[in-house]
Design a protein around this motif. Structure first.
Motif, PDB file in Angstrom:
ATOM      1  N   LYS A 153       0.817  -1.215   0.000  1.00  0.00           N
ATOM      2  CA  LYS A 153       0.000   0.000   0.000  1.00  0.00           C
ATOM      3  C   LYS A 153       0.853   1.269   0.000  1.00  0.00           C
ATOM      4  O   LYS A 153       0.537   2.242  -0.694  1.00  0.00           O
ATOM      5  N   VAL A 154       1.929   1.311   0.760  1.00  0.00           N
ATOM      6  CA  VAL A 154       2.713   2.539   0.921  1.00  0.00           C
ATOM      7  C   VAL A 154       3.734   2.725  -0.204  1.00  0.00           C
ATOM      8  O   VAL A 154       3.939   3.844  -0.674  1.00  0.00           O
ATOM      9  N   ALA A 155       4.372   1.637  -0.631  1.00  0.00           N
ATOM     10  CA  ALA A 155       5.439   1.757  -1.636  1.00  0.00           C
ATOM     11  C   ALA A 155       5.096   1.115  -2.973  1.00  0.00           C
ATOM     12  O   ALA A 155       5.865   1.218  -3.927  1.00  0.00           O
ATOM     13  N   ASP A 156       3.943   0.416  -3.032  1.00  0.00           N
ATOM     14  CA  ASP A 156       3.511  -0.243  -4.266  1.00  0.00           C
ATOM     15  C   ASP A 156       4.547  -1.248  -4.772  1.00  0.00           C
ATOM     16  O   ASP A 156       4.870  -1.303  -5.954  1.00  0.00           O
ATOM     17  N   VAL A 157       5.107  -2.043  -3.836  1.00  0.00           N
ATOM     18  CA  VAL A 157       6.064  -3.088  -4.205  1.00  0.00           C
ATOM     19  C   VAL A 157       5.732  -4.372  -3.456  1.00  0.00           C
ATOM     20  O   VAL A 157       5.079  -4.348  -2.412  1.00  0.00           O
ATOM     21  N   LYS A 158       6.173  -5.484  -3.994  1.00  0.00           N
ATOM     22  CA  LYS A 158       6.074  -6.760  -3.293  1.00  0.00           C
ATOM     23  C   LYS A 158       7.185  -6.820  -2.248  1.00  0.00           C
ATOM     24  O   LYS A 158       8.260  -6.251  -2.429  1.00  0.00           O
ATOM     25  N   TYR A 159       6.908  -7.536  -1.171  1.00  0.00           N
ATOM     26  CA  TYR A 159       7.873  -7.619  -0.067  1.00  0.00           C
ATOM     27  C   TYR A 159       8.112  -9.081   0.266  1.00  0.00           C
ATOM     28  O   TYR A 159       7.173  -9.844   0.486  1.00  0.00           O
ATOM     29  N   LYS A 182      10.197   5.580  -3.010  1.00  0.00           N
ATOM     30  CA  LYS A 182       8.982   5.192  -2.286  1.00  0.00           C
ATOM     31  C   LYS A 182       9.299   4.130  -1.232  1.00  0.00           C
ATOM     32  O   LYS A 182       8.777   4.164  -0.115  1.00  0.00           O
ATOM     33  N   VAL A 183      10.161   3.177  -1.605  1.00  0.00           N
ATOM     34  CA  VAL A 183      10.554   2.127  -0.654  1.00  0.00           C
ATOM     35  C   VAL A 183      11.303   2.734   0.529  1.00  0.00           C
ATOM     36  O   VAL A 183      11.040   2.396   1.687  1.00  0.00           O
ATOM     37  N   ILE A 184      12.232   3.651   0.228  1.00  0.00           N
ATOM     38  CA  ILE A 184      13.005   4.290   1.296  1.00  0.00           C
ATOM     39  C   ILE A 184      12.080   5.098   2.211  1.00  0.00           C
ATOM     40  O   ILE A 184      12.213   5.066   3.437  1.00  0.00           O
ATOM     41  N   SER A 185      11.117   5.803   1.624  1.00  0.00           N
ATOM     42  CA  SER A 185      10.145   6.562   2.418  1.00  0.00           C
ATOM     43  C   SER A 185       9.353   5.638   3.332  1.00  0.00           C
ATOM     44  O   SER A 185       9.119   5.959   4.503  1.00  0.00           O
ATOM     45  N   ALA A 186       8.949   4.477   2.798  1.00  0.00           N
ATOM     46  CA  ALA A 186       8.170   3.518   3.590  1.00  0.00           C
ATOM     47  C   ALA A 186       8.986   2.978   4.761  1.00  0.00           C
ATOM     48  O   ALA A 186       8.482   2.831   5.878  1.00  0.00           O
ATOM     49  N   ILE A 187      10.264   2.696   4.516  1.00  0.00           N
ATOM     50  CA  ILE A 187      11.137   2.174   5.574  1.00  0.00           C
ATOM     51  C   ILE A 187      11.339   3.214   6.670  1.00  0.00           C
ATOM     52  O   ILE A 187      11.187   2.919   7.862  1.00  0.00           O
ATOM     53  N   LEU A 188      11.660   4.437   6.282  1.00  0.00           N
ATOM     54  CA  LEU A 188      11.904   5.490   7.266  1.00  0.00           C
ATOM     55  C   LEU A 188      10.644   5.815   8.071  1.00  0.00           C
ATOM     56  O   LEU A 188      10.710   6.057   9.280  1.00  0.00           O
ATOM     57  N   SER A 189       9.484   5.819   7.418  1.00  0.00           N
ATOM     58  CA  SER A 189       8.231   6.088   8.124  1.00  0.00           C
ATOM     59  C   SER A 189       7.941   4.993   9.140  1.00  0.00           C
ATOM     60  O   SER A 189       7.548   5.272  10.285  1.00  0.00           O
ATOM     61  N   LEU A 190       8.150   3.738   8.749  1.00  0.00           N
ATOM     62  CA  LEU A 190       7.904   2.608   9.647  1.00  0.00           C
ATOM     63  C   LEU A 190       8.795   2.686  10.887  1.00  0.00           C
ATOM     64  O   LEU A 190       8.337   2.489  12.021  1.00  0.00           O
ATOM     65  N   ILE A 191      10.068   2.999  10.676  1.00  0.00           N
ATOM     66  CA  ILE A 191      10.994   3.133  11.805  1.00  0.00           C
ATOM     67  C   ILE A 191      10.557   4.265  12.729  1.00  0.00           C
ATOM     68  O   ILE A 191      10.598   4.150  13.947  1.00  0.00           O
ATOM     69  N   ASN A 192      10.123   5.369  12.115  1.00  0.00           N
ATOM     70  CA  ASN A 192       9.728   6.545  12.883  1.00  0.00           C
ATOM     71  C   ASN A 192       8.501   6.289  13.759  1.00  0.00           C
ATOM     72  O   ASN A 192       8.383   6.824  14.857  1.00  0.00           O
ATOM     73  N   PHE A 193       7.588   5.462  13.259  1.00  0.00           N
ATOM     74  CA  PHE A 193       6.362   5.158  14.005  1.00  0.00           C
ATOM     75  C   PHE A 193       6.592   4.109  15.096  1.00  0.00           C
ATOM     76  O   PHE A 193       5.849   4.059  16.072  1.00  0.00           O
ATOM     77  N   SER A 194       7.600   3.266  14.923  1.00  0.00           N
ATOM     78  CA  SER A 194       7.747   2.074  15.769  1.00  0.00           C
ATOM     79  C   SER A 194       8.540   2.350  17.045  1.00  0.00           C
ATOM     80  O   SER A 194       9.421   3.205  17.096  1.00  0.00           O
ATOM     81  N   SER A 195       8.216   1.562  18.066  1.00  0.00           N
ATOM     82  CA  SER A 195       8.976   1.609  19.326  1.00  0.00           C
ATOM     83  C   SER A 195       9.994   0.472  19.394  1.00  0.00           C
ATOM     84  O   SER A 195      10.729   0.342  20.370  1.00  0.00           O
ATOM     85  N   TYR A 196      10.047  -0.368  18.347  1.00  0.00           N
ATOM     86  CA  TYR A 196      10.979  -1.488  18.313  1.00  0.00           C
ATOM     87  C   TYR A 196      12.402  -0.964  18.073  1.00  0.00           C
ATOM     88  O   TYR A 196      12.624  -0.153  17.180  1.00  0.00           O
ATOM     89  N   ARG A 197      13.362  -1.395  18.899  1.00  0.00           N
ATOM     90  CA  ARG A 197      14.757  -0.937  18.815  1.00  0.00           C
ATOM     91  C   ARG A 197      14.830   0.597  18.745  1.00  0.00           C
ATOM     92  O   ARG A 197      15.523   1.177  17.915  1.00  0.00           O
ATOM     93  N   GLU A 198      14.087   1.244  19.620  1.00  0.00           N
ATOM     94  CA  GLU A 198      13.922   2.689  19.558  1.00  0.00           C
ATOM     95  C   GLU A 198      15.227   3.450  19.767  1.00  0.00           C
ATOM     96  O   GLU A 198      15.390   4.572  19.273  1.00  0.00           O
ATOM     97  N   THR A 199      16.165   2.850  20.455  1.00  0.00           N
ATOM     98  CA  THR A 199      17.426   3.558  20.727  1.00  0.00           C
ATOM     99  C   THR A 199      18.230   3.845  19.460  1.00  0.00           C
ATOM    100  O   THR A 199      19.031   4.780  19.423  1.00  0.00           O
ATOM    101  N   SER A 200      18.018   3.030  18.431  1.00  0.00           N
ATOM    102  CA  SER A 200      18.781   3.234  17.182  1.00  0.00           C
ATOM    103  C   SER A 200      17.995   4.036  16.142  1.00  0.00           C
ATOM    104  O   SER A 200      18.522   4.357  15.077  1.00  0.00           O
ATOM    105  N   LYS A 201      16.736   4.366  16.451  1.00  0.00           N
ATOM    106  CA  LYS A 201      15.866   5.035  15.478  1.00  0.00           C
ATOM    107  C   LYS A 201      16.470   6.347  14.971  1.00  0.00           C
ATOM    108  O   LYS A 201      16.588   6.571  13.762  1.00  0.00           O
TER     109      LYS A 201
END
Length: 497
Positions: free
Chosen positions: A60-66, A86-105
């Motif tokens: 939905k976000v990057a219009d690519v298969k994963y 678009k893929v890079i934008s999707a990755i950065l947005s996901l990291i920004n929203f997530s609390s997983y491994r937050e210290t390296s965000k």
């Protein structure tokens, strides 16, 4: 530039592609494997509410298969630049929203932004979503910059330091107006949508300039050189007929789009039909191999004969390693004569002489040159027509065997996808018969062609046709079986079950 962006995928793979452990429904650990960790980032973010799965998110976000078990580089390095961003934008947005491994965000996001901005890409954050703008700066001239606008167009824009200077704004607009007047000429770059507020306009996207093309293709056949020269002269003849002079022709502003020559960069052009209020300065330009000597000290003296001179120098340069140079020596010498009174008075006269000289190349010479290019895996309009004609006659596979065309996989990659589909399908239907009974070495020939094609093609449907041929060859030849095993290892999605 697209290969530079791939470095970001390599960086992400060192962070997100890691050892994973499969957990069964009873909570017991099972198989260990390498895979991407983005599902963990999704499940630890509010985005988990909006998307069914990590596959759904990238769709939905990057219009690519994963594919979780494939690295980012292997999945996305062959995409066009717009998709990559678009893929890079999707990755950065996901990291920004997530609390997983937050210290390296913060470190990941800051490094990514710094890298992208280094290459002229703007990065915006809105409601925690991160967007990489597709205005990638590609080139920079003395007074303007060129950005990637989308897959079809570039955007040319006046540099910020000149945007408040009326003289430069008028010069930039004048360039656009001259190119717009030539919009019906197929040899001139198409321009659109002049923006007065931003001092910018859109122009069609081409493949490369002639200098870069010659650098990457050291052994161009004479037929292709003839086509390039004829198009340049014909195109500039039409420009002159429209009453416009270019005055700055060189290999950098002659572009290629497919096999078509496109003349660009009319920033120093002059419309002879009007008395324009914007006068060119007589400031000396840097010495240039293709410029009429009269313009090196006083640019205002450049005229129609100066364009003739530049074309003569271009012809001389691009034929310097070919026998064509001696065939065209009369034309080159007449076009570049330092005595301006002895030059061609018009490009119409030059074109007449060019057509007359080129008739001397015999049909036998053309065929010989054509077959040399096919052996080298190099495409040209004549090569493509010849190969398609063999295909339509059902003789392509026989020709590959007869000439032992080990490099045919490289040649296939030079064609567009429609032509690749036609040729691969034809080979699929005819290769077995063409090998000849008992001549198992020819199965190795086709296997090698398809192996190289699969490794370098980025189109799944075409890779699968090639895979089918390779799989068929593997039944008869051990080295083909080895290549099939290697493809199965690195491209597990090709095998059709």
């Amino acid at each position: 530039m697209e290969s530079v962006i791939n470095k970001l995928f390599e960086y992400y793979d060192t962070i997100f592609f890691d050892e994973r452990v499969e957990i069964d429904r009873f909570g017991k650990m099972g198989m260990h494997y390498d895979g991407l960790m983005f599902d963990e980032y999704l499940s630890n973010s509010i985005l988990d509410i909006d998307y069914l799965s990590i596959d759904d998110y990238f769709d939905k976000v990057a219009d690519v298969k994963y594919y979780q078990t494939e690295s980012l580089f292997s999945q996305y390095s062959n995409l066009d630049i717009e998709k990559k961003l678009k893929v890079i934008s999707a990755i950065l947005s996901l990291i920004n929203f997530s609390s997983y491994r937050e210290t390296s965000k913060d470190t990941i996001i800051k490094k990514s932004k710094a890298f992208l901005q280094r290459f002229g890409l703007e990065v915006e954050e809105k409601d925690k979503y991160i967007y990489v703008k597709n205005e990638l700066k590609l080139f920079e001239g003395s007074y303007s910059e060129i950005f990637l606008f989308n897959t079809q167009f570039y955007k040319k824009q006046l540099k910020d330091k000149f945007k408040n200077e009326e003289t430069w704004k008028k010069r930039f607009k004048y360039e656009y107006e001259n190119m717009e007047k030539l919009s019906e000429c197929p040899y001139v770059l198409k321009v659109f949508d002049y923006d007065r507020d931003r001092n910018s306009y859109l122009m069609e996207k081409c493949d490369c300039n002639l200098f870069d093309y010659l650098e990457k293709n050291q052994f161009i056949c004479d037929d292709e050189l003839v086509s390039i020269i004829t198009q340049i002269v014909t195109g500039m003849h039409e420009v002159h007929q429209a009453g416009i002079l270019h005055r700055d022709l060189h290999l950098g502003n002659i572009l290629l789009k497919g096999h078509n020559i496109i003349v660009s960069d009319f920033g120093l052009s002059k419309d002879t039909m009007i008395n324009h209020s914007l006068k060119s300065t007589s400031t000396p330009k840097n010495s240039h191999f293709f410029m009429d000597p009269i313009g090196l000290s006083d640019f205002t003296k450049l005229d129609k004969l100066s364009d003739v001179f530049s074309i003569g120098k271009i012809i001389d340069y691009i034929t310097s390693s070919s026998e064509l140079n001696s065939k065209l020596s009369y034309i080159i010498n007449k076009a570049t004569d330092r005595n301006r009174n002895k030059r061609y008075l018009s490009l119409s006269d030059l074109l007449t002489d060019l057509n007359s000289v080129l008739k001397d190349i015999s049909k036998e010479e053309r065929i010989a040159l054509l077959e040399k290019d096919i052996q080298k895996g190099k495409n040209s309009p004549d090569v493509e027509n010849f190969i398609l004609r063999l295909s339509s006659q059902g003789q392509l596979s026989n020709y590959i065997v007869k000439k032992q065309l080990n490099n045919f996989g490289e040649l296939l990659l030079e064609f567009n996808e429609t032509t690749q589909t036609t040729l691969l399908s034809n080979i699929q239907d005819t290769y077995s018969e063409a090998t000849g009974y008992g001549h198992f070495e020819n199965y190795g020939l086709f296997a090698g062609i398809m192996y190289r094609f699969i490794r370098k093609s980025g189109t799944l449907k075409l890779q699968r046709i090639a895979y089918s041929i390779l799989e068929g060859c593997a039944s008869y030849r051990y080295n083909a079986k080895d290549r099939l095993d290697e493809i199965n290892l690195y491209y597990p999605n090709l095998e059709i079950i």
